[in-house]
Design a protein around this motif. Sequence first.
Motif, PDB file in Angstrom:
ATOM      1  N   VAL A  11     -65.839 -43.149  20.886  1.00 42.54           N
ATOM      2  CA  VAL A  11     -64.605 -43.489  20.176  1.00 42.54           C
ATOM      3  C   VAL A  11     -64.930 -44.106  18.816  1.00 42.54           C
ATOM      4  O   VAL A  11     -64.368 -43.726  17.791  1.00 42.54           O
ATOM      5  N   ALA A  12     -65.846 -45.076  18.802  1.00 40.20           N
ATOM      6  CA  ALA A  12     -66.235 -45.741  17.562  1.00 40.20           C
ATOM      7  C   ALA A  12     -67.238 -44.889  16.796  1.00 40.20           C
ATOM      8  O   ALA A  12     -67.865 -43.986  17.356  1.00 40.20           O
ATOM      9  N   ASN A  42     -66.834 -48.815  13.678  1.00 38.61           N
ATOM     10  CA  ASN A  42     -65.410 -48.710  13.375  1.00 38.61           C
ATOM     11  C   ASN A  42     -64.635 -48.207  14.582  1.00 38.61           C
ATOM     12  O   ASN A  42     -65.008 -47.193  15.182  1.00 38.61           O
ATOM     13  N   CYS A  43     -63.577 -48.927  14.916  1.00 40.72           N
ATOM     14  CA  CYS A  43     -62.732 -48.567  16.044  1.00 40.72           C
ATOM     15  C   CYS A  43     -61.343 -48.206  15.516  1.00 40.72           C
ATOM     16  O   CYS A  43     -60.644 -49.075  14.966  1.00 40.72           O
ATOM     17  N   LYS A  63     -56.256 -39.312  10.057  1.00 38.91           N
ATOM     18  CA  LYS A  63     -56.427 -40.615   9.416  1.00 38.91           C
ATOM     19  C   LYS A  63     -55.935 -41.716  10.353  1.00 38.91           C
ATOM     20  O   LYS A  63     -54.801 -41.677  10.838  1.00 38.91           O
ATOM     21  N   ALA A  64     -56.801 -42.674  10.624  1.00 39.55           N
ATOM     22  CA  ALA A  64     -56.418 -43.787  11.502  1.00 39.55           C
ATOM     23  C   ALA A  64     -55.322 -44.626  10.836  1.00 39.55           C
ATOM     24  O   ALA A  64     -55.295 -44.782   9.617  1.00 39.55           O
ATOM     25  N   TYR A  65     -54.436 -45.154  11.660  1.00 44.63           N
ATOM     26  CA  TYR A  65     -53.377 -46.031  11.151  1.00 44.63           C
ATOM     27  C   TYR A  65     -53.952 -47.418  10.828  1.00 44.63           C
ATOM     28  O   TYR A  65     -53.515 -48.086   9.891  1.00 44.63           O
ATOM     29  N   ALA A  66     -54.945 -47.829  11.599  1.00 44.68           N
ATOM     30  CA  ALA A  66     -55.637 -49.105  11.388  1.00 44.68           C
ATOM     31  C   ALA A  66     -57.048 -48.960  11.951  1.00 44.68           C
ATOM     32  O   ALA A  66     -57.290 -48.104  12.813  1.00 44.68           O
ATOM     33  N   VAL A  67     -57.970 -49.767  11.452  1.00 41.33           N
ATOM     34  CA  VAL A  67     -59.361 -49.708  11.913  1.00 41.33           C
ATOM     35  C   VAL A  67     -59.890 -51.128  12.093  1.00 41.33           C
ATOM     36  O   VAL A  67     -59.727 -51.980  11.216  1.00 41.33           O
ATOM     37  N   MET A 120     -57.854 -54.086  24.250  1.00 43.07           N
ATOM     38  CA  MET A 120     -56.864 -53.067  23.878  1.00 43.07           C
ATOM     39  C   MET A 120     -57.344 -52.233  22.700  1.00 43.07           C
ATOM     40  O   MET A 120     -56.786 -51.168  22.406  1.00 43.07           O
ATOM     41  N   ILE A 121     -58.391 -52.695  22.005  1.00 37.74           N
ATOM     42  CA  ILE A 121     -58.913 -51.969  20.840  1.00 37.74           C
ATOM     43  C   ILE A 121     -59.674 -50.735  21.327  1.00 37.74           C
ATOM     44  O   ILE A 121     -60.581 -50.854  22.161  1.00 37.74           O
ATOM     45  N   PRO A 122     -59.331 -49.548  20.849  1.00 38.47           N
ATOM     46  CA  PRO A 122     -60.051 -48.329  21.255  1.00 38.47           C
ATOM     47  C   PRO A 122     -61.547 -48.470  20.983  1.00 38.47           C
ATOM     48  O   PRO A 122     -61.959 -48.857  19.877  1.00 38.47           O
TER      49      PRO A 122
END
Length: 442
Positions: free
Chosen positions: A175-176, A196-197, A264-268, A301-303
Amino acid sequence: MEKLHIIGGGMAGSEAAWQAAEAGVPVVLHEMRPSVGTFAHRTGDFAEMVCSNSFRSDDDERNAVGLLHWEMQAAGGLIMEMARHHRLPAGGALAVDRDAFSASVTERLRAHPMISFDPGEIRALPEDGHWIIATGPLTSGALAEAIRAETGADSLAFFDAIAPIVYAESVDMSVAWRQSRYDKGETEEEQKAYLNCPMTREQYEAFIDALLAAEKTEFHEGETAGYFDGCLPIEVMAERGRETLRFGPMKPVGLTNEHDPETKAYAVVQLRRDNALGTLYNIVGFQTKMKYGAQTAVFKMIPGLENASFARLGGIHRNTFINSPTLLDGRMRLKSRPNIRFAGQITGVEGYVESAAMGLLAGRMAAAEIKGQDLPPPPADTAMGALITHITGGAEAKTFQPMNVNFGLFPPIDAKGGRRGRKDRYKAYTDRAKDAFTEWLG
């Protein structure tokens, strides 16, 4: 020759001891750890890093803290020498292996023939002799009370928070991915220094909900104390607006997910390497005051961190500092007791580098005084000069708050009839500062 006594073996105290000893002045270093512990420290080593393992930007041409790195190195600073010796890949930042760094500072200080050690807590202000108080944000209660009694005013305070550290092997790398923002760095290792997650919008919204609802640790003492903006707990940032984190430590710009380059990730969430082995990573910008159980639940909860194992969870502590513009003279001496100097974070500077820099100046000034000389502070257009000018009279005493080094503290650059771009203006600041600091050293 008279001895210089230094209370506190943190960044400022360690650097002050080194500078004075290198000037040929005998030093006695007093450190209460490990016999008297603190909330944040784990060892009795000198210059132990607690809140982060980063000295921030190392760009000495366009960044004020990078310029401060340069000045400390030019002045033979022990802290900067050891930081570079134990440097970790971190893009354009100077991050270090915190345990190896503090161990090496300890080794160098203990090996110096001009430095002796008197362990234990100093509980009162010394009546005579030459002293530097560099006890930092976690000054012992007894000494803090003695300072308060002497100055006739309540110590000022704000809250500092600490970010959690994760075992690298527990991060799901399916994932990261590894990448520094904008691929910054001269080598491939630097360009891939961070983990980066990524988060989707739905995952981000659920994370914010959990963050806001989580059980927090609150202080009852000093309830009026605020937070230093450079070290805000993530919950406090989230309370300021649901998008605040997405434009702060969780911003997705400059990053491309190697597992899914088209999305594109919404947040990282970024993690920065914390030791040379690469076995530990700290979660960047995730200082927190959540209770331990809540931290584990929310951070998982963070991927990529669903199965994370934590080497250290975050926490919060009260940070005490004095009103230096009122209490200190231009040589960092306590006006009511000029045999005592203050240095480091307790003077109202914020950050490892700034604290060590004020220790460097205090050590040099005290050594000069013991040798019958008077050492003026560096010019105000240097990074060190800008900081000491700010804390010893440049700041407004009524609204005095801790400050990182920044170009706003420097005398303005003369544009000479034309407007400078920001990068050119910052380069002009650093060029002028290097010339002035080199002349001051001479």
